[in-house]
Design a protein around this motif. Sequence first.
Motif, PDB file in Angstrom:
ATOM      1  N   LEU A  56       4.088  10.607   0.334  1.00 18.69           N
ATOM      2  CA  LEU A  56       4.285   9.936  -0.964  1.00 18.69           C
ATOM      3  C   LEU A  56       3.570  10.673  -2.099  1.00 18.69           C
ATOM      4  N   ILE A  88      -0.574   0.928  11.534  1.00 16.76           N
ATOM      5  CA  ILE A  88       0.529  -0.042  11.459  1.00 16.76           C
ATOM      6  C   ILE A  88       1.830   0.741  11.451  1.00 16.76           C
ATOM      7  N   LEU A  89       2.549   0.628  12.546  1.00 13.76           N
ATOM      8  CA  LEU A  89       3.835   1.316  12.633  1.00 13.76           C
ATOM      9  C   LEU A  89       4.948   0.281  12.729  1.00 13.76           C
ATOM     10  N   GLY A 137       7.801   4.858   3.691  1.00 15.67           N
ATOM     11  CA  GLY A 137       7.234   4.761   2.343  1.00 15.67           C
ATOM     12  C   GLY A 137       8.246   5.159   1.273  1.00 15.67           C
ATOM     13  N   HIS A 197      -4.454   1.995   6.775  1.00 17.16           N
ATOM     14  CA  HIS A 197      -5.270   1.016   7.513  1.00 17.16           C
ATOM     15  C   HIS A 197      -6.042   1.650   8.680  1.00 17.16           C
ATOM     16  N   LEU A 248      10.979   2.606   0.986  1.00 17.24           N
ATOM     17  CA  LEU A 248      10.493   1.413   0.279  1.00 17.24           C
ATOM     18  C   LEU A 248      10.460   1.632  -1.237  1.00 17.24           C
ATOM     19  N   ARG A 249      10.412   2.892  -1.632  1.00 19.12           N
ATOM     20  CA  ARG A 249      10.410   3.197  -3.069  1.00 19.12           C
ATOM     21  C   ARG A 249      11.818   3.457  -3.577  1.00 19.12           C
ATOM     22  N   GLY A 250      12.797   3.211  -2.703  1.00 14.10           N
ATOM     23  CA  GLY A 250      14.185   3.317  -3.130  1.00 14.10           C
ATOM     24  C   GLY A 250      14.748   4.731  -3.093  1.00 14.10           C
ATOM     25  N   SER A 254       0.824  -1.217   0.000  1.00 12.78           N
ATOM     26  CA  SER A 254       0.000   0.000   0.000  1.00 12.78           C
ATOM     27  C   SER A 254       0.853   1.261   0.000  1.00 12.78           C
ATOM     28  N   ARG A 272       2.678   9.701   6.808  1.00 13.01           N
ATOM     29  CA  ARG A 272       3.539   8.791   6.026  1.00 13.01           C
ATOM     30  C   ARG A 272       2.977   8.616   4.614  1.00 13.01           C
ATOM     31  N   ALA A 273       1.646   8.485   4.542  1.00 12.26           N
ATOM     32  CA  ALA A 273       1.002   8.322   3.236  1.00 12.26           C
ATOM     33  C   ALA A 273       1.082   9.618   2.429  1.00 12.26           C
ATOM     34  N   VAL A 327      -2.368   5.172  -2.326  1.00 11.43           N
ATOM     35  CA  VAL A 327      -1.923   4.789  -0.979  1.00 11.43           C
ATOM     36  C   VAL A 327      -3.148   4.485  -0.116  1.00 11.43           C
ATOM     37  N   TYR A 328      -3.031   3.404   0.647  1.00 16.90           N
ATOM     38  CA  TYR A 328      -4.123   3.002   1.542  1.00 16.90           C
ATOM     39  C   TYR A 328      -3.633   3.110   2.992  1.00 16.90           C
ATOM     40  N   ARG A 349      11.065  -5.467  -2.911  1.00 15.31           N
ATOM     41  CA  ARG A 349      11.278  -4.637  -1.722  1.00 15.31           C
ATOM     42  C   ARG A 349      10.291  -5.003  -0.608  1.00 15.31           C
ATOM     43  N   ARG A 409       0.647   1.610  -8.593  1.00 13.38           N
ATOM     44  CA  ARG A 409       0.657   1.476  -7.134  1.00 13.38           C
ATOM     45  C   ARG A 409       1.302   2.691  -6.461  1.00 13.38           C
ATOM     46  N   ARG A 410       2.260   3.292  -7.133  1.00 17.42           N
ATOM     47  CA  ARG A 410       2.960   4.442  -6.555  1.00 17.42           C
ATOM     48  C   ARG A 410       2.084   5.684  -6.491  1.00 17.42           C
ATOM     49  N   GLU A 418       3.295  -1.580 -10.753  1.00 21.32           N
ATOM     50  CA  GLU A 418       4.136  -0.862  -9.796  1.00 21.32           C
ATOM     51  C   GLU A 418       3.995   0.652  -9.982  1.00 21.32           C
TER      52      GLU A 418
END
Lengths: 217, 231
Positions: free
Chosen positions: B155, B91-92, B104, B87, B107-109, A122, B151-152, B84-85, A129, B80-81, B77
């Motif tokens: 992005l 969730i930490l 985030g 929850h 995770l996307r490099g 998400s 965090r979302a 963003v969802y 990754r 998906r970028r 991919e």
Amino acid sequence: MLITMEELPGIIMRSIMISGTATLLSTAWSLPLTIKLSLSKHPLKESLMGILNSLVGFPTVLVGLLLYLVFSSSGPLGMLRLIYTPQAIIIGEALLITPLMMSLLYEVVCRSVSVYWELAISLGASKRRATWFVMEQTLPELMIVLLMSFSRAIGELGVALLVGGNIKGFTRVITTSIALAIEAGEFDLAVFLGMVLLTMMILLATTVRLLRAWLEK
Amino acid sequence: MVREIVLKDIWFSYIKKKYVLRGVNIKLRRGLTLVVGPNASGKTTLLKVASCIYMPDQGRVLVDGVSYWDMPDEEKERVRRNIVYVHESPILIRGSVLDNIMAGLLLRGIDRRVAEKKALVLLERWHMRHLMMKRRSELSRGEQQLVCIIRALLLSPDFMFLDEPLAHLDLRNRRLIVELIRDIKRDRAVVVASNNPHPLLDDADHAILIQNGVVVGRNTHEVKDLLVEAW
């Protein structure tokens, strides 16, 4: 003396090696099976997990007996000549701890793996990754499962005795050494070996507790 | 850029044949969309299917007219970028608030220093800099929820799906999140699932009512009137 002090380090190391390998072997099939099961939408999934949970306490001597019948020279896999070898104990212990490992892994997969996988996806991570991320986040929990399974493997007697044969310097492990010492009436030695096993168990339990405490931070 | 997500005849089940979503047809676009309905009506599942996390058993998720689950991996991919969802239960990950906010981007490099710089700007903007070194166990639930939304937000997605963002929050944090949603809905699509959307009703551009996995209302005015009446 039945078992000399010089033999002890070898016995302890052999126990760790055999049970450690059995734990890794069991992980090799338990982890993918558990992930597959957790992703399944089959209505009997929960029933299957119920059966696995009830097999956690499966008598070790029964696993040993079944494997003895399979591996003995007249058994269906007799030609592999595995009976009375460390490999036979490894296979036996790996099978023995599979229900425990799968039950514990199922909890971890449902509680953490799926949650972190979803989080990574998400947040736009690629599959590669996301896989690394999930492993990084759930590693302590997976370690706990491995340590608990190892603990069950190293403390069992039935499999090691029946398919290992307690051969000096070859298949003799801590639990079979205790059994031998009791049989020979050397209770001091049996108690000493028992204390060694107990110390190892306590160390493992302490490690699990510390990992859990770290996880909750 | 993702402009529109369309769900066409979506059926979804967690256990074979026990459908949680049954023939859902909706169109999601820019602005604030409220997905309302009672508990266990399928709101969360709808959001997860619409945000391309769950693959439906039947039906199609069309992202700008192209079926997401038929796209090649690289295209998925890319899509998906932009989606963003967040929850319902925050969730930490292990580490500080700053680590979580940066997760985030990492995770996307994205390079750690760049990610940290961007995260600090956003933490400052939403008056959360004092929390940045705190660990997840030291945060209230409201603060955890805020961290997840920030965090979302970092992005810069075109579509943000927020699952019950106002649940279990005190008045102060609720106000802050409402303010945050108002701010982000200006230039992107925000889809909020809630069984208590009252604080967001006036701001909603679209509203969908779902019951037992079936969309029973998609006329925004009707759904809003229904909710006002219920309140």
